[in-house]
Design a protein around this motif. Structure first.
Motif, mmCIF file in Angstrom:
data_model
loop_
_atom_site.group_PDB
_atom_site.id
_atom_site.type_symbol
_atom_site.label_atom_id
_atom_site.label_comp_id
_atom_site.label_asym_id
_atom_site.label_seq_id
_atom_site.Cartn_x
_atom_site.Cartn_y
_atom_site.Cartn_z
ATOM 1 N N THR A 219 0.828 -1.205 0.000
ATOM 2 C CA THR A 219 0.000 0.000 0.000
ATOM 3 C C THR A 219 0.861 1.253 0.000
ATOM 4 O O THR A 219 0.619 2.190 -0.782
ATOM 5 C CB THR A 219 -0.927 0.005 1.235
ATOM 6 O OG1 THR A 219 -1.776 -1.147 1.188
ATOM 7 C CG2 THR A 219 -1.781 1.253 1.276
ATOM 8 N N LYS B 182 2.348 2.207 -3.303
ATOM 9 C CA LYS B 182 1.415 2.724 -4.312
ATOM 10 C C LYS B 182 0.812 4.077 -3.926
ATOM 11 O O LYS B 182 0.509 4.896 -4.796
ATOM 12 C CB LYS B 182 0.278 1.726 -4.552
ATOM 13 C CG LYS B 182 0.736 0.338 -4.968
ATOM 14 C CD LYS B 182 1.655 0.390 -6.178
ATOM 15 C CE LYS B 182 2.248 -0.982 -6.482
ATOM 16 N NZ LYS B 182 3.286 -0.897 -7.552
ATOM 17 N N LYS C 54 -7.055 7.221 -6.631
ATOM 18 C CA LYS C 54 -6.324 5.953 -6.632
ATOM 19 C C LYS C 54 -6.429 5.354 -5.238
ATOM 20 O O LYS C 54 -6.351 6.064 -4.238
ATOM 21 C CB LYS C 54 -4.853 6.172 -7.001
ATOM 22 C CG LYS C 54 -4.088 4.859 -7.180
ATOM 23 C CD LYS C 54 -2.682 5.093 -7.709
ATOM 24 C CE LYS C 54 -1.964 3.764 -7.946
ATOM 25 N NZ LYS C 54 -0.596 3.938 -8.478
ATOM 26 N N SER C 55 -6.655 4.064 -5.180
ATOM 27 C CA SER C 55 -6.770 3.384 -3.894
ATOM 28 C C SER C 55 -6.209 1.982 -4.038
ATOM 29 O O SER C 55 -5.971 1.494 -5.147
ATOM 30 C CB SER C 55 -8.234 3.327 -3.438
ATOM 31 O OG SER C 55 -9.026 2.632 -4.386
ATOM 32 N N VAL C 56 -6.002 1.342 -2.906
ATOM 33 C CA VAL C 56 -5.622 -0.070 -2.887
ATOM 34 C C VAL C 56 -6.748 -0.819 -2.181
ATOM 35 O O VAL C 56 -7.097 -0.489 -1.044
ATOM 36 C CB VAL C 56 -4.288 -0.292 -2.141
ATOM 37 C CG1 VAL C 56 -4.021 -1.791 -1.967
ATOM 38 C CG2 VAL C 56 -3.135 0.361 -2.898
ATOM 39 N N ALA D 180 -4.128 -2.325 -6.882
ATOM 40 C CA ALA D 180 -4.144 -0.871 -7.023
ATOM 41 C C ALA D 180 -4.567 -0.542 -8.447
ATOM 42 O O ALA D 180 -3.978 -1.036 -9.413
ATOM 43 C CB ALA D 180 -2.752 -0.303 -6.744
#
Length: 206
Positions: free
Chosen positions: A85, A88, A122-124, A140
């Motif tokens: 995480t 990213k 943007k996320s994980v 991601a």
């Protein structure tokens, strides 16, 4: 996701209650489809059993290539999930999950005021897998937005649900269930969905 919208929902919780192993322990155990006999032996799992099949499917899913624009990773420890995480999204991150205060049965839920968009596009997202210990399939993707959505069920059950919206689905498999349900084609409209209770969304707080 407008206040007053009513939907039939059930927030399922994975019956697999396996917890994370410490990273040092997890890293010492093989996690590969060509090491399955050794893995089964390590956890006293009978080859050919349902548990063995679930573990094999999890490993194969982790080994399969991601779709275009997706960076995927299977975390076998909490430390490795956080490292992926951070790589990213940076160091300043927040983990959010769906929280349900009451029974998780199918019922009508109404969206209340207070829908909140989490920062960034943007996320994980990490999904709990069936395995002998906790394994999360994390990916991601860009063009993804995360929201927290307050809900109230017909029986008074309150939930703070996490919704994820994918704004670019052009690389998805045309046979994906979302397209069948919505009767749309890849890349035409955003696809949003709520996450089960034991899935985790990481977002940047910057």
């Amino acid at each position: 996701m407008h206040p007053g919208k009513v939907m039939n929902l059930q927030f399922t919780e994975n019956t697999d209650t396996a917890t994370f192993l410490p990273r040092q322990v997890a890293d010492s155990i093989p996690f590969s489809s060509d090491k399955l006999p050794e893995i089964y032996s390590e956890f006293s799992v009978k080859p050919g059993s349902m548990e063995a099949e679930e573990m094999e499917n999890t490993i194969k899913e982790c080994e399969s290539p991601g779709i275009k624009g997706e960076e995927k990773y299977c975390a076998t420890s909490l430390e490795s999930m956080i490292d992926f995480t951070n790589s990213k999204l940076g160091k300043n991150v927040l983990a959010i999950s769906t929280e349900v205060d009451g029974q998780t049965k199918m019922q009508k839920y109404t969206i209340k005021t207070g829908v909140k968009k989490m920062a960034g596009d943007k996320s994980v997202v990490c999904h709990k897998q069936n395995y002998a210990y906790a394994v999360f399939y994390c990916h991601a993707t860009k063009s993804t937005r995360a929201y927290t959505v307050p809900l109230v069920g017909d029986d008074g059950t309150k939930a703070k649900a996490v919704a994820v919206c994918h704004t670019d689905t052009s690389a998805w498999n045309p046979k994906h269930m979302a397209f069948q349900v919505l009767n749309v084609k890849p890349g035409t409209v955003p696809v949003c969905h709520f996450l089960p209770q034991d899935h985790v969304v990481w977002v940047s707080t910057n």
